[in-house]
Design a protein around this motif. Structure first.
Motif, PDB file in Angstrom:
ATOM      1  N   TYR A  40       0.811  -1.221   0.000  1.00  0.00           N
ATOM      2  CA  TYR A  40       0.000   0.000   0.000  1.00  0.00           C
ATOM      3  C   TYR A  40       0.843   1.269   0.000  1.00  0.00           C
ATOM      4  CZ  TYR A  40       0.943   0.199   5.039  1.00  0.00           C
ATOM      5  OH  TYR A  40       1.561   0.257   6.268  1.00  0.00           O
ATOM      6  N   LEU A  41       2.134   1.145   0.285  1.00  0.00           N
ATOM      7  CA  LEU A  41       3.018   2.307   0.237  1.00  0.00           C
ATOM      8  C   LEU A  41       3.314   2.734  -1.199  1.00  0.00           C
ATOM      9  CD1 LEU A  41       5.613   1.354   3.018  1.00  0.00           C
ATOM     10  CD2 LEU A  41       3.770   3.034   3.178  1.00  0.00           C
ATOM     11  N   HIS A  42       3.019   1.843  -2.155  1.00  0.00           N
ATOM     12  CA  HIS A  42       3.233   2.113  -3.578  1.00  0.00           C
ATOM     13  C   HIS A  42       4.702   2.397  -3.904  1.00  0.00           C
ATOM     14  CE1 HIS A  42      -1.080   2.073  -4.055  1.00  0.00           C
ATOM     15  NE2 HIS A  42      -1.224   3.044  -3.158  1.00  0.00           N
ATOM     16  N   LEU A  43       5.577   1.773  -3.165  1.00  0.00           N
ATOM     17  CA  LEU A  43       7.005   1.851  -3.457  1.00  0.00           C
ATOM     18  C   LEU A  43       7.474   0.609  -4.197  1.00  0.00           C
ATOM     19  CD1 LEU A  43       8.327   3.224  -0.037  1.00  0.00           C
ATOM     20  CD2 LEU A  43       7.927   4.506  -2.141  1.00  0.00           C
ATOM     21  N   PHE A  44       6.736  -0.488  -4.055  1.00  0.00           N
ATOM     22  CA  PHE A  44       7.082  -1.744  -4.711  1.00  0.00           C
ATOM     23  C   PHE A  44       5.816  -2.558  -4.953  1.00  0.00           C
ATOM     24  CE2 PHE A  44       8.715  -1.412  -0.297  1.00  0.00           C
ATOM     25  CZ  PHE A  44       7.612  -1.918   0.366  1.00  0.00           C
ATOM     26  N   THR A  45       5.907  -3.503  -5.887  1.00  0.00           N
ATOM     27  CA  THR A  45       4.775  -4.357  -6.244  1.00  0.00           C
ATOM     28  C   THR A  45       5.222  -5.806  -6.217  1.00  0.00           C
ATOM     29  OG1 THR A  45       3.853  -2.655  -7.693  1.00  0.00           O
ATOM     30  CG2 THR A  45       3.049  -4.901  -8.006  1.00  0.00           C
ATOM     31  N   TRP A  46       4.502  -6.634  -5.493  1.00  0.00           N
ATOM     32  CA  TRP A  46       4.852  -8.051  -5.400  1.00  0.00           C
ATOM     33  C   TRP A  46       4.470  -8.779  -6.680  1.00  0.00           C
ATOM     34  CZ3 TRP A  46       7.486 -11.952  -4.102  1.00  0.00           C
ATOM     35  CH2 TRP A  46       6.993 -13.244  -4.213  1.00  0.00           C
ATOM     36  N   SER A  47       5.404  -9.592  -7.175  1.00  0.00           N
ATOM     37  CA  SER A  47       5.147 -10.449  -8.335  1.00  0.00           C
ATOM     38  C   SER A  47       6.038 -11.677  -8.227  1.00  0.00           C
ATOM     39  CB  SER A  47       5.433  -9.712  -9.645  1.00  0.00           C
ATOM     40  OG  SER A  47       5.323 -10.591 -10.749  1.00  0.00           O
ATOM     41  N   LEU A  83      25.490  -4.206   7.765  1.00  0.00           N
ATOM     42  CA  LEU A  83      25.447  -3.544   6.465  1.00  0.00           C
ATOM     43  C   LEU A  83      25.190  -4.555   5.352  1.00  0.00           C
ATOM     44  CD1 LEU A  83      25.880  -0.590   5.445  1.00  0.00           C
ATOM     45  CD2 LEU A  83      28.085  -1.372   4.604  1.00  0.00           C
ATOM     46  N   TYR A  84      25.760  -5.743   5.479  1.00  0.00           N
ATOM     47  CA  TYR A  84      25.490  -6.824   4.523  1.00  0.00           C
ATOM     48  C   TYR A  84      23.991  -7.086   4.428  1.00  0.00           C
ATOM     49  CZ  TYR A  84      24.757 -11.734   3.225  1.00  0.00           C
ATOM     50  OH  TYR A  84      24.284 -12.890   2.663  1.00  0.00           O
ATOM     51  N   THR A  85      23.311  -7.113   5.556  1.00  0.00           N
ATOM     52  CA  THR A  85      21.873  -7.375   5.585  1.00  0.00           C
ATOM     53  C   THR A  85      21.095  -6.255   4.902  1.00  0.00           C
ATOM     54  OG1 THR A  85      22.125  -8.614   7.659  1.00  0.00           O
ATOM     55  CG2 THR A  85      19.909  -7.860   7.097  1.00  0.00           C
ATOM     56  N   VAL A  86      21.510  -5.001   5.124  1.00  0.00           N
ATOM     57  CA  VAL A  86      20.845  -3.861   4.490  1.00  0.00           C
ATOM     58  C   VAL A  86      20.992  -3.925   2.972  1.00  0.00           C
ATOM     59  CG1 VAL A  86      20.861  -1.343   4.230  1.00  0.00           C
ATOM     60  CG2 VAL A  86      21.074  -2.367   6.503  1.00  0.00           C
ATOM     61  N   THR A  87      22.195  -4.184   2.494  1.00  0.00           N
ATOM     62  CA  THR A  87      22.427  -4.233   1.051  1.00  0.00           C
ATOM     63  C   THR A  87      21.730  -5.420   0.416  1.00  0.00           C
ATOM     64  OG1 THR A  87      24.606  -3.231   1.443  1.00  0.00           O
ATOM     65  CG2 THR A  87      24.207  -4.152  -0.737  1.00  0.00           C
ATOM     66  N   LEU A  88      21.733  -6.553   1.097  1.00  0.00           N
ATOM     67  CA  LEU A  88      20.996  -7.722   0.612  1.00  0.00           C
ATOM     68  C   LEU A  88      19.526  -7.364   0.395  1.00  0.00           C
ATOM     69  CD1 LEU A  88      20.699 -10.814   0.083  1.00  0.00           C
ATOM     70  CD2 LEU A  88      20.301 -11.060   2.558  1.00  0.00           C
ATOM     71  N   GLY A  89      18.949  -6.644   1.330  1.00  0.00           N
ATOM     72  CA  GLY A  89      17.551  -6.238   1.210  1.00  0.00           C
ATOM     73  C   GLY A  89      17.320  -5.345   0.013  1.00  0.00           C
ATOM     74  N   TYR A  90      18.224  -4.380  -0.205  1.00  0.00           N
ATOM     75  CA  TYR A  90      18.056  -3.475  -1.354  1.00  0.00           C
ATOM     76  C   TYR A  90      18.106  -4.244  -2.664  1.00  0.00           C
ATOM     77  CZ  TYR A  90      19.223  -0.111  -4.986  1.00  0.00           C
ATOM     78  OH  TYR A  90      19.236   0.606  -6.162  1.00  0.00           O
ATOM     79  N   LEU A  91      19.073  -5.151  -2.793  1.00  0.00           N
ATOM     80  CA  LEU A  91      19.202  -5.914  -4.039  1.00  0.00           C
ATOM     81  C   LEU A  91      17.987  -6.807  -4.266  1.00  0.00           C
ATOM     82  CD1 LEU A  91      22.975  -6.900  -3.850  1.00  0.00           C
ATOM     83  CD2 LEU A  91      21.933  -4.982  -5.056  1.00  0.00           C
ATOM     84  N   TRP A  92      17.485  -7.408  -3.191  1.00  0.00           N
ATOM     85  CA  TRP A  92      16.320  -8.292  -3.316  1.00  0.00           C
ATOM     86  C   TRP A  92      15.062  -7.507  -3.688  1.00  0.00           C
ATOM     87  CZ3 TRP A  92      15.621 -13.467  -3.448  1.00  0.00           C
ATOM     88  CH2 TRP A  92      14.311 -13.934  -3.339  1.00  0.00           C
ATOM     89  N   LEU A  93      14.911  -6.306  -3.136  1.00  0.00           N
ATOM     90  CA  LEU A  93      13.707  -5.513  -3.371  1.00  0.00           C
ATOM     91  C   LEU A  93      13.717  -4.791  -4.716  1.00  0.00           C
ATOM     92  CD1 LEU A  93      13.335  -3.942   0.198  1.00  0.00           C
ATOM     93  CD2 LEU A  93      11.918  -5.748  -0.775  1.00  0.00           C
ATOM     94  N   THR A  94      14.888  -4.614  -5.319  1.00  0.00           N
ATOM     95  CA  THR A  94      15.018  -3.835  -6.544  1.00  0.00           C
ATOM     96  C   THR A  94      14.093  -4.284  -7.679  1.00  0.00           C
ATOM     97  OG1 THR A  94      17.280  -3.095  -6.082  1.00  0.00           O
ATOM     98  CG2 THR A  94      16.621  -3.168  -8.388  1.00  0.00           C
ATOM     99  N   PRO A  95      13.996  -5.589  -7.995  1.00  0.00           N
ATOM    100  CA  PRO A  95      13.118  -5.986  -9.109  1.00  0.00           C
ATOM    101  C   PRO A  95      11.642  -5.650  -8.883  1.00  0.00           C
ATOM    102  CG  PRO A  95      14.647  -7.752  -8.557  1.00  0.00           C
ATOM    103  CD  PRO A  95      14.736  -6.746  -7.460  1.00  0.00           C
ATOM    104  N   PHE A  96      11.263  -5.415  -7.650  1.00  0.00           N
ATOM    105  CA  PHE A  96       9.863  -5.139  -7.333  1.00  0.00           C
ATOM    106  C   PHE A  96       9.588  -3.644  -7.166  1.00  0.00           C
ATOM    107  CE2 PHE A  96      11.275  -9.170  -5.496  1.00  0.00           C
ATOM    108  CZ  PHE A  96      10.393 -10.071  -6.083  1.00  0.00           C
ATOM    109  N   SER A  97      10.621  -2.820  -7.346  1.00  0.00           N
ATOM    110  CA  SER A  97      10.492  -1.388  -7.097  1.00  0.00           C
ATOM    111  C   SER A  97       9.581  -0.723  -8.120  1.00  0.00           C
ATOM    112  CB  SER A  97      11.869  -0.727  -7.127  1.00  0.00           C
ATOM    113  OG  SER A  97      11.753   0.674  -7.008  1.00  0.00           O
ATOM    114  N   GLN A  98       8.733   0.195  -7.653  1.00  0.00           N
ATOM    115  CA  GLN A  98       7.894   1.009  -8.520  1.00  0.00           C
ATOM    116  C   GLN A  98       8.539   2.353  -8.838  1.00  0.00           C
ATOM    117  OE1 GLN A  98       3.848   1.617  -7.285  1.00  0.00           O
ATOM    118  NE2 GLN A  98       3.465  -0.539  -6.856  1.00  0.00           N
ATOM    119  N   LEU A  99       9.668   2.640  -8.221  1.00  0.00           N
ATOM    120  CA  LEU A  99      10.318   3.935  -8.410  1.00  0.00           C
ATOM    121  C   LEU A  99      11.004   3.978  -9.767  1.00  0.00           C
ATOM    122  CD1 LEU A  99      11.727   4.461  -4.807  1.00  0.00           C
ATOM    123  CD2 LEU A  99       9.546   5.191  -5.772  1.00  0.00           C
TER     124      LEU A  99
END
Length: 442
Positions: A40-47, A83-99
């Protein structure tokens, strides 16, 4: 060969790699649930069709885990894992980003930034010897002084604000809080560095009642500051005490995040089966798996999007820089982001603030390397201290590391003062504790 040597070898070859793998998998599952619950934040879309792309993007950062598997424990190891955990999250979330920005180069920049940060944090050895100035007796006086100073800070804070309210109500009042600048700094330093340091000292000296008093002082900051950190600090420090006492240091670091994330996944499964209420699941998952773990990764995506179309800050978020140069922004990046995205005040880690916001994605790896050099001083000043003591005394600072810029972490959250306290710490009491079996296992 001693049992501890055998356990160390087993840890390096089997246990640590296995836990890194489990942690990575659990993080990815947690991010999937974040995508589904917070769409609902409209920052990413699950697929589900993009899972393979997300997994592929995560491979390079997962490869950096090899460096941590073979590195020895240090303060730098603790921050590197976070920091490894933070970057892992960014890379994982990138394909779902609406930005709508080109994600390709920022992804490369994030991987390079993590690598350049890890290099000094894990492997730099400062050619400086530690000569502690304190003694066992002075340490006891130091703890007493910290408690007395904290009581004075809390009492002063009561004069400006005192509200006993539920967590759900804090955001209605927190923006209205007005404290003198000096009081703001002292409250942040006391909660971020002084009290965790005092707690760690009490634990190592086996002063259990005094340790409990320190935890109560953490809670006493809640009605003044209306921050979740004050309320949950005792729970977090006790959890760190548990894992750092009974687990090898590097394993304790991994479990410090894997444990809370795993609880969130269990609650998600129980909620899906109707065994617990949705509100119970969301209260925990929203606080830990989303706000504490995923939100710093989301911040990297948001900062990349905004500063791909706007001028960078050139470090103007640091107050001193405004006196030395002309600045394009009068506000902190968190406030600027809040006006443009549905995320509220998004304070972010050094990757987003000192990196993307300050110099852009192209120079972010250089900024991360400089940050690694600065924070590697913590490795130097904590040399010779028990791993448990380092983990406990930096317990709140490391949480701040996930969500605030380096400059705020060093000053407002007290990391610089913590390094100084580590430097003057007497090593003798811990050596004695080691001989009597009280020192945490290395």
């Amino acid at each position: 060969m001693k049992f501890s040597d055998n356990f160390e070898k087993l840890s390096r070859k089997t246990i640590t790699p296995a836990l890194f793998t489990i942690h990575t998998i659990c993080c990815c599952i947690s991010f999937v649930i974040v995508l589904q619950v917070y769409g609902y934040l409209h920052l990413f879309t699950w697929s589900s069709s993009r899972i393979s792309e997300a997994a592929l993007l995560s491979v390079p950062i997962a490869a950096l885990a090899i460096a941590m598997i073979f590195a020895s424990f240090s303060f730098g190891y603790l921050l590197s894992f976070y920091l490894y955990t933070v970057t892992l999250g960014y890379l994982w979330l990138t394909p779902f980003s609406q930005l709508d920005y080109d994600h390709r180069f920022p992804v490369i920049s994030a991987i390079a930034s993590t690598a350049t940060f890890l290099a000094p944090m894990l492997f730099l050895k400062w050619p400086i010897k530690i000569k502690p100035a304190g003694s066992t007796r002075s340490l006891r006086w130091l703890v007493a002084a910290i408690i007395a100073a904290t009581l004075a800070i809390i009492a002063t804070g009561f004069l400006y604000n005192f509200k006993l309210i539920w967590l759900s109500e804090i955001y209605q009042f927190r923006d209205e809080l007005k404290f003198p600048i000096l009081l703001q700094y002292t409250m942040g330093i006391a909660l971020g560095a002084l009290l965790p340091f005092a707690f760690a000292c009490c634990v190592e000296m086996r002063a259990h009642m005094l340790a409990a008093t320190v935890l109560l002082l953490c809670v006493a900051f809640y009605p003044v500051t209306l921050t979740k950190t004050a309320l949950f600090a005792p729970v977090w420090l006790c959890f760190l005490l548990l894992v750092s006492t009974y687990l090898e240091a590097r394993i304790a670091v991994i479990m410090s995040l894997l444990g809370p994330i795993g609880v969130g996944l269990v609650l998600a499964a129980l909620c899906r089966e109707g065994l617990i209420s949705e509100s119970l699941f969301l209260n925990y998952f929203g606080t830990i798996n989303f706000r504490m773990i995923a939100f710093p990764s989301v911040a990297i995506d948001v900062y990349n999007d905004f500063f791909s179309r706007h001028e960078t800050t050139h470090f103007c978020q640091i107050s001193l820089m405004k006196y030395l140069m002309a600045c394009s922004y009068d506000e902190q990046p968190a406030l600027i982001i809040a006006r443009n995205y549905p995320v509220g005040n998004m304070n972010a880690s050094l990757l987003a603030t000192e990196g993307i916001a300050s110099v852009g994605s192209a120079l972010a790896p250089a900024s991360a390397f400089l940050a690694g050099l600065i924070l590697s001083v913590g490795n130097l000043t904590s040399k010779g201290l028990p791993p448990r003591f380092v983990i406990l005394s930096s317990g709140i600072v490391t949480q701040a590391f996930l969500n605030v810029p380096l400059s705020i972490m060093m000053v407002t959250n007290g990391a610089a003062l913590l390094f100084l306290l580590w430097y003057v710490m007497p090593r003798q009491p811990f050596a004695v504790a080691s001989e009597t079996g009280l020192k945490a296992r290395v």
